[in-house]
Scaffold this active site. Structure first.
Site, short mmCIF file in Angstrom:
data_model
loop_
_atom_site.label_atom_id
_atom_site.label_comp_id
_atom_site.label_asym_id
_atom_site.label_seq_id
_atom_site.Cartn_x
_atom_site.Cartn_y
_atom_site.Cartn_z
CG HIS A 205 -0.41 0.33 2.42
ND1 HIS A 205 0.62 -0.70 3.18
CD2 HIS A 205 -0.20 1.57 3.21
CE1 HIS A 205 0.87 -0.04 4.15
NE2 HIS A 205 0.67 1.25 4.42
C1 UD1 Z 1 -2.45 5.39 5.82
C2 UD1 Z 1 -1.05 5.80 6.70
C3 UD1 Z 1 0.10 4.67 6.32
C4 UD1 Z 1 -0.46 3.36 7.08
C5 UD1 Z 1 -1.66 3.24 6.37
C6 UD1 Z 1 -2.11 1.68 6.85
C7 UD1 Z 1 -0.53 8.30 6.45
C8 UD1 Z 1 0.22 9.48 5.96
N1 UD1 Z 1 -0.39 7.06 5.80
O1 UD1 Z 1 -2.01 5.45 4.67
O2 UD1 Z 1 1.25 5.15 7.35
O3 UD1 Z 1 0.76 2.34 6.82
O4 UD1 Z 1 -2.50 4.30 6.50
O5 UD1 Z 1 -3.20 1.34 6.19
O6 UD1 Z 1 -1.12 8.59 7.41
N2 UD1 Z 1 -9.50 4.62 2.31
C9 UD1 Z 1 -10.67 4.03 2.28
N3 UD1 Z 1 -11.17 3.34 3.36
C10 UD1 Z 1 -10.59 3.40 4.62
C11 UD1 Z 1 -9.52 4.25 4.76
C12 UD1 Z 1 -8.66 4.72 3.42
O7 UD1 Z 1 -11.29 3.97 1.03
O8 UD1 Z 1 -11.24 3.11 5.52
C13 UD1 Z 1 -9.05 5.35 1.12
C14 UD1 Z 1 -8.86 6.78 1.28
O9 UD1 Z 1 -9.86 7.52 0.98
C15 UD1 Z 1 -7.76 7.24 0.39
C16 UD1 Z 1 -6.95 5.91 0.35
O10 UD1 Z 1 -7.59 4.72 0.85
O11 UD1 Z 1 -7.97 7.24 -1.02
C17 UD1 Z 1 -5.80 6.28 1.38
O12 UD1 Z 1 -5.99 6.51 2.82
P1 UD1 Z 1 -5.17 7.20 3.66
O13 UD1 Z 1 -5.54 7.42 4.90
O14 UD1 Z 1 -5.08 8.78 3.14
O15 UD1 Z 1 -3.65 6.82 3.69
P2 UD1 Z 1 -3.41 5.19 3.62
O16 UD1 Z 1 -2.56 4.96 2.08
O17 UD1 Z 1 -4.13 4.44 4.13
#
Ligand code: UD1
Length: 363
Positions: A205
């Site tokens: 990821h």
């Molecule tokens: C975040 C953390 C990362 C951690 C990871 C674990 C930061 C900078 N990054 O990254 O360190 O390793 O979480 O998962 O804080 N999304 C969903 N549903 C959810 C959560 C996220 O659809 O429940 C989507 C968001 O809308 C976005 C993408 O996934 O489009 C990324 O989510 P985001 O929280 O920004 O960062 P992660 O890649 O999950």
């Protein structure tokens, strides 16, 4: 003593669980649990609260996704009035996600004692958003709790005063040791028709791996070769799923017969999948530590690790994203040349208690 404990994203939940347990066992601590809402899907959040026995958050800021600046800004804006209203004696943040730094900054600016659990880890790669979050959070924290000696050394080198730093072990491992027996009862292997040590487990990821089509394709080259030899199970993160479509790679993955994509797994199923795998391929930070305790070989699909102890004790190899290096790591496991490994000091299930004891003494 009133303590606000903050969680936001999936890897925070297993870190806060043992702290909430320990806080609730102390009559002199009044914990307030705040969820920023950074992660919000059932499979990424609620399921973990249930399986880990974490109490319902007292407050959910409901912030969800957005660019780094938007997400961080929104969390700060929503968290500030909570701190002003509750006037806690301390704010505890864990790990290195955007929620960690956002809430850390709010606390520091309101002159509330800031406590960072999992301090001092450094990949020395500033292209990782988490590295920036780690460096900044540590620099404004009043108490710094470390999982491994490298964390202590990094903090001292950066000028943190030694009285603030405590090597206490690993709260994520507290949770793993507590839940392992229950996880072993999971039926996930039967559901997926898998047998112990006859599959590999994959997670991906990191933006550097899954946002860049060239890097993602190179990883798929290696995975294509491995799945011909050993089935790979791939619980897919929402970010990675979105990118497979966006980058036009979905068909390529679907064509790999033994690369089996599944929904993000809950904690217990994932722990079962890890504990029975022949090897784990990952770009996660926490999984490098969990496989170390489980003594399952881990190939880290990144160029650096902020958790060097996992390499030093022999359970993790940082192989990067070059297919030849990934396959060489795979062959080491497949040909029985991997070798034995040790458990890092203090990873014994009691980190949450040690942290609580220090908090009561110091605050
Ligand atoms: C975040 C953390 C990362 C951690 C990871 C674990 C930061 C900078 N990054 O990254 O360190 O390793 O979480 O998962 O804080 N999304 C969903 N549903 C959810 C959560 C996220 O659809 O429940 C989507 C968001 O809308 C976005 C993408 O996934 O489009 C990324 O989510 P985001 O929280 O920004 O960062 P992660 O890649 O999950």
């Amino acid at each position: 003593m009133k303590v606000i404990a903050v969680v936001g994203a999936r890897p925070n939940f297993m870190k806060i669980a043992p702290l909430m347990d320990a806080f609730r066992g102390e009559s002199s601590i009044e914990p307030v649990l705040v969820h920023t809402g950074q992660h919000y899907d059932h499979q990424m959040s609620d399921l973990f609260f249930r399986q880990l026995g974490i109490p319902e958050p007292d407050i959910n800021l409901g912030v969800r996704g957005g660019s780094h600046a938007v997400q961080t800004g929104r969390i700060m804006e929503a968290f500030e009035p909570v701190v002003v209203q509750h006037k806690p004696d301390a704010v505890v943040v864990v790990g290195d996600v955007n929620s960690t730094i956002a809430c850390g900054m709010v606390a520091a600016k309101l002159a509330i004692k800031l406590v960072h659990v999992e301090a001092g880890l450094r990949s020395f790669d500033r292209t990782m958003p988490e590295e920036i979050n780690r460096v900044l959070t540590d620099s404004i924290s009043d108490l710094l709790f470390c999982t491994e000696q490298s964390g202590v050394d990094n903090l001292i080198r950066e000028g943190a005063s030694e009285e603030k730093i405590f090597l206490v072990g690993n709260v994520m491992i507290d949770t793993l040791l507590k839940k392992l027996r229950k996880a072993k009862l999971s039926k996930i292997l039967d559901e997926l028709n898998l047998r112990e040590r006859k599959y590999a487990l994959l997670t991906l990821h990191r933006p550097t791996n899954v946002d860049d089509p060239t890097v993602f394709s190179r990883l798929l080259d290696a995975l294509e070769a491995i799945q011909r030899d050993l089935p790979i199970v791939f619980p897919i993160h929402p970010r990675t799923l979105k990118n497979l479509d966006k980058l036009g790679l979905a068909q390529r993955v679907e064509a790999m017969k033994d690369l089996r994509m599944i929904d993000p797994a809950g904690y217990l199923d994932f722990l079962k999948l890890m504990s029975e795998a022949k090897l784990v391929l990952t770009d996660s930070g926490g999984i490098q530590e969990e496989t170390t305790i489980l003594k399952v070989p881990c190939l880290t699909l990144r160029d650096s690790t902020e958790r060097p102890i996992t390499v030093d004790v022999g359970s993790n190899r940082v192989v990067g994203t070059n297919p030849a290096r990934i396959l060489a790591g795979y062959r080491e496991v497949a040909d029985g040349r991997w070798g034995t490994s040790e458990i890092p000091p203090l990873w014994d299930g009691r980190a949450g208690q040690r942290i609580t004891k220090v908090l009561l003494e110091q605050l």
